[in-house]
Structure formats: structure tokens, C-alpha cells
Design a protein around this motif. Sequence first.
Motif, PDB file in Angstrom:
ATOM      1  N   GLN A 138       0.880  -1.163   0.000  1.00 40.03           N
ATOM      2  CA  GLN A 138       0.000   0.000   0.000  1.00 40.03           C
ATOM      3  C   GLN A 138       0.918   1.213   0.000  1.00 40.03           C
ATOM      4  O   GLN A 138       1.562   1.513   1.003  1.00 40.03           O
ATOM      5  N   THR A 139       1.018   1.861  -1.156  1.00 37.48           N
ATOM      6  CA  THR A 139       1.987   2.941  -1.341  1.00 37.48           C
ATOM      7  C   THR A 139       1.306   4.303  -1.270  1.00 37.48           C
ATOM      8  O   THR A 139       0.150   4.461  -1.678  1.00 37.48           O
ATOM      9  N   PHE A 140       2.050   5.264  -0.758  1.00 34.88           N
ATOM     10  CA  PHE A 140       1.524   6.619  -0.623  1.00 34.88           C
ATOM     11  C   PHE A 140       1.333   7.212  -2.001  1.00 34.88           C
ATOM     12  O   PHE A 140       2.218   7.157  -2.857  1.00 34.88           O
ATOM     13  N   ASN A 141       0.175   7.823  -2.202  1.00 33.69           N
ATOM     14  CA  ASN A 141      -0.286   8.149  -3.546  1.00 33.69           C
ATOM     15  C   ASN A 141      -0.678   9.612  -3.663  1.00 33.69           C
ATOM     16  O   ASN A 141      -1.557   9.960  -4.414  1.00 33.69           O
ATOM     17  N   SER A 142      -0.055  10.476  -2.884  1.00 34.59           N
ATOM     18  CA  SER A 142      -0.470  11.881  -2.844  1.00 34.59           C
ATOM     19  C   SER A 142      -0.392  12.528  -4.217  1.00 34.59           C
ATOM     20  O   SER A 142       0.633  12.475  -4.900  1.00 34.59           O
ATOM     21  N   GLY A 143      -1.504  13.122  -4.618  1.00 36.26           N
ATOM     22  CA  GLY A 143      -1.521  13.860  -5.875  1.00 36.26           C
ATOM     23  C   GLY A 143      -1.648  13.001  -7.105  1.00 36.26           C
ATOM     24  O   GLY A 143      -1.604  13.503  -8.224  1.00 36.26           O
TER      25      GLY A 143
END
Length: 786
Positions: free
Chosen positions: A297-302
Amino acid sequence: MAPVGAGLWRTLRAHQVYGANTDVGKTIVSTVLCNAVQRQKQRAAFLKPVSTGALDEADDRHLERYGAGALTKCLYQFDEPVSPHIAAKSKTIPRDDDLLASIHQTLSGWARSDIDFALVETAGGVHSPGPNGNSQADLYRPLRLPIVLVADSRLGGISSSISAYESLVMRGYDVQSVLLFRDDYYQNHDYLGQFFSKKSIPLVHLPAPPGKPVQMDADAQRRDEEAMHTYYRQASQESEILRLLEEMSLTNKTRIERLEEMTEKAKDLIWYPFTQHQGMQAKDITVIDSAHDDYFQTFNSGSSANPDSELRPTFDASASWWTQGLGHGNPDLSLSAAYAAGRYGHVMFAGAVHEPALSLASDLLETLDNPRFRKVFYTDNGSTGMEVAIKMGLRAACDRYGWDASQEKINILGLRGSYHGDTIGVMDCSEPSTYNKKVEWYRGRGHWFDFPLVKMVNGKWKVEVPAELKEDLGADSEFSSLGSLFDLNNRLSSETSGRYKAYIHRTIKDLVETHGMKFGALILEPVILGAGGMLFCDPLFQRCLTDVVREHPELFSPNAPAAKESPSWSGLPVIFDEVFTGLYRLGRPTSASFLGVHPDVGVNAKLLTGGLIPLCTTTASKEIFDAFSSPEKSDALLHGHSYTAHAMGCTVAVDSLKTMSKLDKDGSWDGYRADWKEVASSSTQESTPEVWSVWSNGLLQDLSSAESVESVFAIGTVLSISLRDEQGGGYTSNVAKGLQQKLAVGGDQFNVHSRVLGNILYLMSSVTSKPDSLREMERLLRSSLL
């Protein structure tokens, strides 16, 4: 079905409500929290994924009645007042994946609207079954919402509350708050308050709700509703509840801020492996918040792909550097590790034994099914396991031939492109390469044969012979199927086999007699040379190399006194490095079985513990072991690690081997086998060995004909794609970066984390990967390359 991303939104504080037991007041707690939010002029919402029992008594109806205007929703309602898995028997049961997707879709929709706060309430206790009979703790794990745990205020509630907490923590949940009702007799709130304060988890105790009237006539019902409205109004205004909501909001905000700053901090603080940091930017670093099954689960900001979600499922297509076998966050393996940690922690192993180490040694020897193996030596990773293997092989050869390694240089035989680890000793067992030639102590001690490669080109399996060896080994050849290429029983009697053996014999003879080289071991990575570039060696060449070494001991000491008699090994000790290719990575318990060879020493790691904990074994024959037997302590194998045979690793490995063996036998892989069996049956030789892959044969056919693709191959869980490079390819090539970046963008369902080796991009699955995920991966590959 598309994988579900974990739940994290900037505009929505979403939590999951678990109960320490059934009937502990989850819905009352949810109603109090929603009331408190609504009274702060914010919008609250309540989601009940699965509800059982009469509709007018349903939890979402209770929230609708008393939730001060909170939005409510139930996804699946079953009439019987029993556990969901029983109530659902006579109904259409939603798949777990469908249920998770509905929850995520609902929460994402609320995040896009004006909802500020949401609760997802489970049914019963932490391990109460979902509609398909799976524990809720496992069912909802992909969402990994922060947890509001409702503790049990009744007799026995201390135990059930702590047990529920530990079950959640063991699965990787973040328990952010605990609530329960005050009971002045049992006073569970006092004990649990002290317990959770040590965990820095706030505990809020609420006044117990008013009891229901014994006789529920219309007047009693009116008074009951008035009492409940009064209760919720008062409870929702308690200072501890308001403080808790502030902490929940701050925790959500802080979590996102921490994820946002991680790449910059990592760039400043961390020295990454196999990475040239010059020119490296923070954006090149992947932030992994958690992992489950095949997905990070990877950080997906923007991200434009899914702008309302801060976390995105990313397929772990390197199998986390080849270790993943049974999926991330596997609860069975986690429980095994926890049990061993609780029973042993870590205990000294030299001169001692514990049950996990003994059981693993026995089970591993049974799995490897090598009649030569008698002893198991434990280390902590593949590189150190190979260090031990080399010590074993060289000692046995020197003992056999009477060599003095302190006075003579002892070399090894191997293949070009071999890689056995990064420790100094095993580095010397590989030819000069990008990995080792700039290491100051590297010397390179051996001879490494070039060899024919297996690859699919334009839909045809072929063995490609290096141009400089065609005079010795013959022309390239084609095969009707991968199985026919592995049919060594037939191929050993071919002209090609004769050419291979003659070339190998002639080369070794020249190295020993003309150049004066002494060899102490033959070291091979069976079938595939991994880090050297996913090089698929013609299995016939590896078999012939082994046969020549074993059948011609006179090659290695032509001028020495007669060797010791009655060896179980002949010529040189044969060492198989199965760190990458062993234990079902290629679809079989051992990669040695593809060659029909029983090595004298074998090394296994990576999949040994299913991808959870570092552990390595070096297995050896009794005669190899006996080479170290002496009255002198200095003659012993003086090698060890502080965490040798650590109980957690051994316990997990025992369970991992059992699970993979069960998958091999219970039909779990029959669909993949059938796909490749059809191809083999269409060839002229229907009795070829069973060789299969989780990657479809149709994918290989298509990709191998793509203009940008030089060749492909697949076996077991491994897929390798070699891209055309006008500069010649190799480890320093950058042509695979473009494909890697396309996969990183991904599609609607997920993106892909992958690794490249020069012009090679390889993909790898777990042995538990779902066909739907693999087919979606194949769709992404086709759209990127065709």
C-alpha cells in the motif's frame, strides 16, 4: 476482482469499530461518536457492511434513529439473528473481494462529499466470521482502517479485551482508541485503562446506557427512546469524548504528514543497496505504508489515477527481492513467529537444540528429497549460507586430494554471470562484474564457462549458443515446448550432449594441465542465474557439466597421489545455490530436480520462511561433514552467527514448507499447469516433463513477437523480458527503465513495483498469487509492449 487499497483520506477520518466480544455495545459507542461529531457541526456517517437479524433492530437503523442526523448505510442485510456465515447460507453470498470493494467505494464516495467522519462497524467479536466464514480480522485487513476497539466491561472482559487487542496488532492494525462502559462492580475500565496507557492508547469509559423496559408497550417504547436520546446527548458531550475526537483528527493529519515527509528524510538518512545516489531524487523513493497479500500500500499523494485516496495498491512484482512466497501479512506465519517469540525469544544454538530447529532440519531434508543430504547447517541469509557451502566444498576437496590451501590457490568452476552474494568470500566465486570488480579485496578465483541460453523468440523456444562457442557446441536449436527442452532423458543421448561434454572435458583438462589450476568445487545456480541478469541456462549444459565433473575425477589431480577411496562424491563437490530458484520458486520443491542431479551441498533461503523472516540452510552429505571431523577444534567448521537457527525463523519455515507442499498437492496450481500442459500436448512429444508457469503461455507468445522485445521466458513464478538494446544490453543498460516506468503508472486497478537488471525487466509472483491479479498484470504488459 481489483485489489482494494488501504483506507486513508485527507478529508475523511475513517475508522473501523471492532468489539472484544459480541454484545459489548459497539453500536452504542458508534452512536455516541457520531452524535459528538454531528454536534460539532461536522458530518458523520456510519457503515455496517454486514448485518444480521430483524430489520427494525438493525444497527444502521439504530444510528438512523439516534445518530443526530448521521448518514447511515448497510451493504448486506440477512434476516436471521445469527453469525453472518450462518445467516448467509441461504442467500447469495458476496465474495470477500466484492465486500471490501463496496466498503472502499462507499468510503471514497463519502470522502468526495461533505462527510468528515466515518465508522465502519464489524459484527460480533474480532474473530467472528464474515459471510464466507473467514475471520473478520483477516477479511477486513486489506483496508487496514485505524481501529476503535470496544472493550468488554463484563466479567471476563479484561481477558477478552486484551486478547482482541493482541489479535488486531498481530495482523498489523493500528488500534488508536479503546472505549467501554463503566461498571463500578467489575471496574474493568480501571485495569484496562492502565494496560492501554502503557501502549500510549487512550481509553475512554462511558456511562452505561439506560436499561430497556421489561415490557415494551407503546408508552414504554416512548420512554425508552427519550431515555436513549438523553443518554446520547449527554454522553456525546463528555470532555473525554470530545478530546478523543480531536486526537483522532490529529492522528489522521499527522499520519499523512509523516507519509509526505518520508521520502525527503529517507534521502537524507538512508544508504540504499544497489543504488547510485548521485542524481537520486526524493520522488524516486516509494513510500510503503503497509503490505498485504501481493500488494504494497503505497503513498499516492496527488496521483491522478485515484485522486481521492492517499494509498494505492501496488503489485510487488519483485516478490520483495525474491522472498515472497505466501503473501505479505500472512496471519498464519505471523502467528507462528509470535508463538516462537513468546516461547523462546532467541536462544543460544551452539551445543543446544530446540524443537523448531530439529523439526525444520527433518522437514527440509524430506522436502529436498536428496539421498546424499544428511546434515543441515543454519545461517541467516543466502550469501552467508553460500560462504559456508564454499568452506565445505573446498575443505572436502583439499582433504580428498591432499592440497594445502594456505600454499596453493584453490579455484572453483562455475558459469559466467553467476552471483552468490555480496560477502567477500562468495564474491570471489564470480567472474569480474559490476557487482564486484570495484570491491578492493575482490580477486576472482575460478573459471566460469559461457553457456547456451534458453529463450522464447517470435513464439518459439530456442537454445541460443554464444557465437564464439558455435564451433564447439553446434548451432542454435528450437523446441516445440518448454517441457521438451527439459526432457533430459532423451537429450542426454543427442549429438548436442556429446558436444557439450567434449567441450567441457577439453576445457577443464587444459585449465588443469596447461595452466596449472586447481579446482575445489563446482558451483551452480540451477536453471536460472538470477542477479546476473535472469539468465536461463540450457539445463542440458548444466547437467553435462555436472556429469563431466563427477565422471572424470582424474581431471582434477592428474599428478597427485591417489585420492581417498569410496567417495559419495566424485571429481569435485557439487554445490547448488538454490537461494533464488529453490522451494517452489520454479514450481517444484527443488530446481535441482529439473537437472536430475543430487548435489553434494545445497543452499536454500528466500522462500524458506515464506518471505517473512531471514533464514538460510546449507545442507550437506555425510562425507562432506566428515571432512571436518578431527580431534583438533581448529579443524571444525568454525562458522556461526549470533542468531543461528533462531526459533522464530525455524518455526515459520516449518509452517511455510508445509503450506507450499499442500499447495503443490491440493490442486491450487492446476489451472496454471493445464495452460502449459495443453501446449506440451500439442507437440510431437506428449510425455515430456511437467514444466509450467503462473504466467500464461499466450502472454509469452505475444510478447516474444513484440518489436521492442528481444526474448522472453517464464517458469514457475518467474517472468523475464529482455528488451532490445542497440548498445548491446547488460547490467548497465537503461532500456528497461521505460517499461518499468509504464508499469509504475499502472492502470485503474493497481500499479506495479518492479526491478530491472540492465535491459532485463523481470516479474515475480508469490505462489499464492490470485489468477485475476496475474491476468491484470499481463494486460498491463500487453498495453505497454504491444
